[in-house]
Design a protein around this motif. Structure first.
Motif, PDB file in Angstrom:
ATOM      1  N   CYS A 152       0.823  -1.207   0.000  1.00 33.29           N
ATOM      2  CA  CYS A 152       0.000   0.000   0.000  1.00 33.29           C
ATOM      3  C   CYS A 152       0.857   1.258   0.000  1.00 33.29           C
ATOM      4  O   CYS A 152       0.745   2.100  -0.902  1.00 33.29           O
ATOM      5  CB  CYS A 152      -0.930  -0.004   1.215  1.00 33.29           C
ATOM      6  N   VAL A 153       1.730   1.403   0.992  1.00 38.39           N
ATOM      7  CA  VAL A 153       2.514   2.643   1.101  1.00 38.39           C
ATOM      8  C   VAL A 153       3.594   2.717   0.024  1.00 38.39           C
ATOM      9  O   VAL A 153       3.921   3.800  -0.474  1.00 38.39           O
ATOM     10  CB  VAL A 153       3.125   2.802   2.512  1.00 38.39           C
ATOM     11  N   GLY A 154       4.148   1.559  -0.360  1.00 40.66           N
ATOM     12  CA  GLY A 154       5.172   1.553  -1.400  1.00 40.66           C
ATOM     13  C   GLY A 154       4.631   2.006  -2.737  1.00 40.66           C
ATOM     14  O   GLY A 154       5.231   2.844  -3.422  1.00 40.66           O
ATOM     15  N   SER A 155       3.465   1.462  -3.119  1.00 41.11           N
ATOM     16  CA  SER A 155       2.858   1.846  -4.405  1.00 41.11           C
ATOM     17  C   SER A 155       2.364   3.289  -4.365  1.00 41.11           C
ATOM     18  O   SER A 155       2.455   4.019  -5.362  1.00 41.11           O
ATOM     19  CB  SER A 155       1.707   0.897  -4.751  1.00 41.11           C
TER      20      SER A 155
ATOM     21  N   SER B 226      11.872   1.359   4.719  1.00 41.62           N
ATOM     22  CA  SER B 226      12.363   0.365   3.755  1.00 41.62           C
ATOM     23  C   SER B 226      11.903   0.643   2.330  1.00 41.62           C
ATOM     24  O   SER B 226      12.431   0.060   1.376  1.00 41.62           O
ATOM     25  CB  SER B 226      11.901  -1.041   4.166  1.00 41.62           C
ATOM     26  N   THR B 227      10.928   1.538   2.151  1.00 40.83           N
ATOM     27  CA  THR B 227      10.436   1.832   0.804  1.00 40.83           C
ATOM     28  C   THR B 227      11.415   2.683   0.002  1.00 40.83           C
ATOM     29  O   THR B 227      11.268   2.824  -1.207  1.00 40.83           O
ATOM     30  CB  THR B 227       9.087   2.584   0.853  1.00 40.83           C
ATOM     31  N   LYS B 228      12.388   3.281   0.691  1.00 43.64           N
ATOM     32  CA  LYS B 228      13.409   4.132   0.051  1.00 43.64           C
ATOM     33  C   LYS B 228      12.790   5.359  -0.627  1.00 43.64           C
ATOM     34  O   LYS B 228      13.232   5.816  -1.677  1.00 43.64           O
ATOM     35  CB  LYS B 228      14.243   3.326  -0.950  1.00 43.64           C
ATOM     36  N   HIS B 229      11.720   5.866  -0.007  1.00 40.48           N
ATOM     37  CA  HIS B 229      11.089   7.100  -0.495  1.00 40.48           C
ATOM     38  C   HIS B 229      11.076   8.139   0.631  1.00 40.48           C
ATOM     39  O   HIS B 229      10.109   8.881   0.797  1.00 40.48           O
ATOM     40  CB  HIS B 229       9.646   6.829  -0.950  1.00 40.48           C
ATOM     41  N   GLU B 230      12.168   8.216   1.385  1.00 39.29           N
ATOM     42  CA  GLU B 230      12.185   9.030   2.598  1.00 39.29           C
ATOM     43  C   GLU B 230      11.874  10.501   2.338  1.00 39.29           C
ATOM     44  O   GLU B 230      11.277  11.172   3.178  1.00 39.29           O
ATOM     45  CB  GLU B 230      13.536   8.889   3.303  1.00 39.29           C
ATOM     46  N   GLY B 231      12.252  11.027   1.181  1.00 38.96           N
ATOM     47  CA  GLY B 231      11.992  12.427   0.896  1.00 38.96           C
ATOM     48  C   GLY B 231      10.562  12.727   0.509  1.00 38.96           C
ATOM     49  O   GLY B 231      10.189  13.902   0.345  1.00 38.96           O
TER      50      GLY B 231
ATOM     51  N   ASP C 188      -7.749   1.905   4.150  1.00 36.68           N
ATOM     52  CA  ASP C 188      -7.391   0.578   4.640  1.00 36.68           C
ATOM     53  C   ASP C 188      -5.971   0.285   4.177  1.00 36.68           C
ATOM     54  O   ASP C 188      -5.450   0.944   3.258  1.00 36.68           O
ATOM     55  CB  ASP C 188      -8.347  -0.476   4.085  1.00 36.68           C
ATOM     56  N   SER C 189      -5.369  -0.718   4.763  1.00 32.57           N
ATOM     57  CA  SER C 189      -3.984  -1.034   4.405  1.00 32.57           C
ATOM     58  C   SER C 189      -3.869  -2.051   3.266  1.00 32.57           C
ATOM     59  O   SER C 189      -2.772  -2.282   2.745  1.00 32.57           O
ATOM     60  CB  SER C 189      -3.232  -1.576   5.631  1.00 32.57           C
ATOM     61  N   ASP C 190      -4.999  -2.644   2.825  1.00 34.27           N
ATOM     62  CA  ASP C 190      -4.948  -3.677   1.784  1.00 34.27           C
ATOM     63  C   ASP C 190      -5.222  -3.085   0.397  1.00 34.27           C
ATOM     64  O   ASP C 190      -6.075  -3.569  -0.352  1.00 34.27           O
ATOM     65  CB  ASP C 190      -5.918  -4.815   2.092  1.00 34.27           C
TER      66      ASP C 190
END
Length: 361
Positions: A98-101, A130-135, A196-198
């Motif tokens: 969810c958060v990565g996409s 861990s998604t490597k989108h910190e910015g 939701d998280s899914d």
């Protein structure tokens, strides 16, 4: 008029009086000309403004502006319910997708508000790193106990009417927070997207945020229709006593019921709406559940569905493409003949929702 002026000019000997008289004449003619010209101008413009063709062009321009991205949104508040994740690796994997996409597709900074227990919030923070989108994101944690205590009077009757039992999955207080968040979140937060998280994003979340622009005056919440005949079934008793009712019928005409996997909450309008705030009381919920012979089990979406039966105007309908639910649990439960009327979504899919543990493409 000219003869009168000439005669007065000859017989009046005092130059001071002549000057005053001349000033009066100049002022008179100026006002006369100006009023006449203005009247003509007003009449012409009145005809112009009431021209049917112009009215149509103005309306077309208004609709275009309404649907165009005119906001300068640099940061979006996103709330995700993520609880009891410590021993649930499946839930952790869903949250990661969810958060990565979402961050991959996003053109703006996302400020995450994770609603869950302490362990789940810690896990969520590690997954985000861990998604490597910190910015592209910020993280803000809330004290969940404080939120639920502040909303106890609202949550308690909701748990009674919209879950099998308070200890059930959807009986958790977290699954009712969306109903009253406007009362507990800081007033510096004006609009939030609650998820939701899914989910899996295939489009920029800023496009979803821009749906707030399309809200009508009375809309306080944006939510998608339920894409299974859940409420056709749940309102069976009411439907059997009210032939021809819209309750439980498929959209766009029917009152299908809602799915709360994707919510647009205009917190300012929720705070200001006397109608909405009158409906979150225990007495109002008791009245509506009795009126519609309703006993729910799906948390906040049951509440939103129930109040929409009498007050459709409170809700903006989010297109199915922004909450494409994949669950087909109800398909073989006697609803095959009407299934496609609920489940069909012929748009480009922006968000997949893998509800009831359905795999996401």
């Amino acid at each position: 008029m000219v003869v009168v002026v000439s005669t007065l000019w000859i017989y009046v000997k005092n130059n001071s009086i002549k000057l005053v008289f001349m000033a009066f004449l100049v002022a008179f003619f100026y006002m006369y000309y100006d009023l006449g010209h203005r009247a003509s101008f007003t009449k012409e413009n009145s005809n112009f403004l009431h021209n049917d063709k112009l009215d149509k062009r103005v309306e077309k321009m208004r609709q275009t502006l309404k649907s165009t991205d005119t906001t300068v949104t640099k940061e979006i508040d996103v709330i995700i319910t993520f609880t009891k994740a410590k021993e649930n690796t499946n839930l952790q994997d869903k949250f990661r997708v969810c958060v990565g996409s979402m961050l991959k597709e996003s053109s703006v900074t996302v400020r995450f508000h994770i609603l869950g227990d302490g362990d789940s919030q810690f896990i969520a923070e590690n997954i985000l790193q861990s998604t490597k989108h910190e910015g592209k994101y910020k993280l803000q944690n809330h004290n969940i106990e404080d939120l639920t205590k502040a909303m106890y009077e609202i949550i308690k009757p909701m748990q009674t009417h919209f879950s099998y039992k308070p200890s059930a999955y959807y009986g958790d207080a977290l699954f009712f927070l969306s109903i009253g968040l406007h009362n507990v979140l800081p007033k510096t937060i004006h609009k939030v997207i609650m998820l939701d998280s899914d989910l899996k994003f295939q489009a920029d979340i800023k496009q979803l945020y821009n749906k707030f622009i399309e809200f009508e005056h009375n809309n306080v919440i944006g939510i998608a229709r339920e894409m299974q005949p859940v409420y056709r079934h749940t309102f069976y008793q009411y439907r059997s006593h009210h032939p021809g009712t819209r309750v439980g019928e498929p959209g766009p005409i029917g009152l299908t019921g809602f799915n709360s996997g994707v919510l647009l909450l205009d917190l300012d309008k929720m705070r200001q709406s006397k109608l909405y705030n009158s409906l979150i009381s225990a007495d109002a919920v008791k009245h509506l559940t009795s009126k519609y012979n309703f006993k729910g089990h799906l948390g906040d979406q049951d509440f939103f569905t129930l109040i929409s039966l009498d007050h459709e105007e409170l809700f903006y309908i989010v297109p199915c493409s922004w909450n494409r639910q994949l669950c087909q649990w109800w398909k073989d439960k006697g609803y095959e003949s009407v299934w496609d009327q609920y489940y069909k979504c012929e748009h480009h899919i922006n968000i997949y929702h893998g509800n009831c543990n359905t795999p996401i493409p």
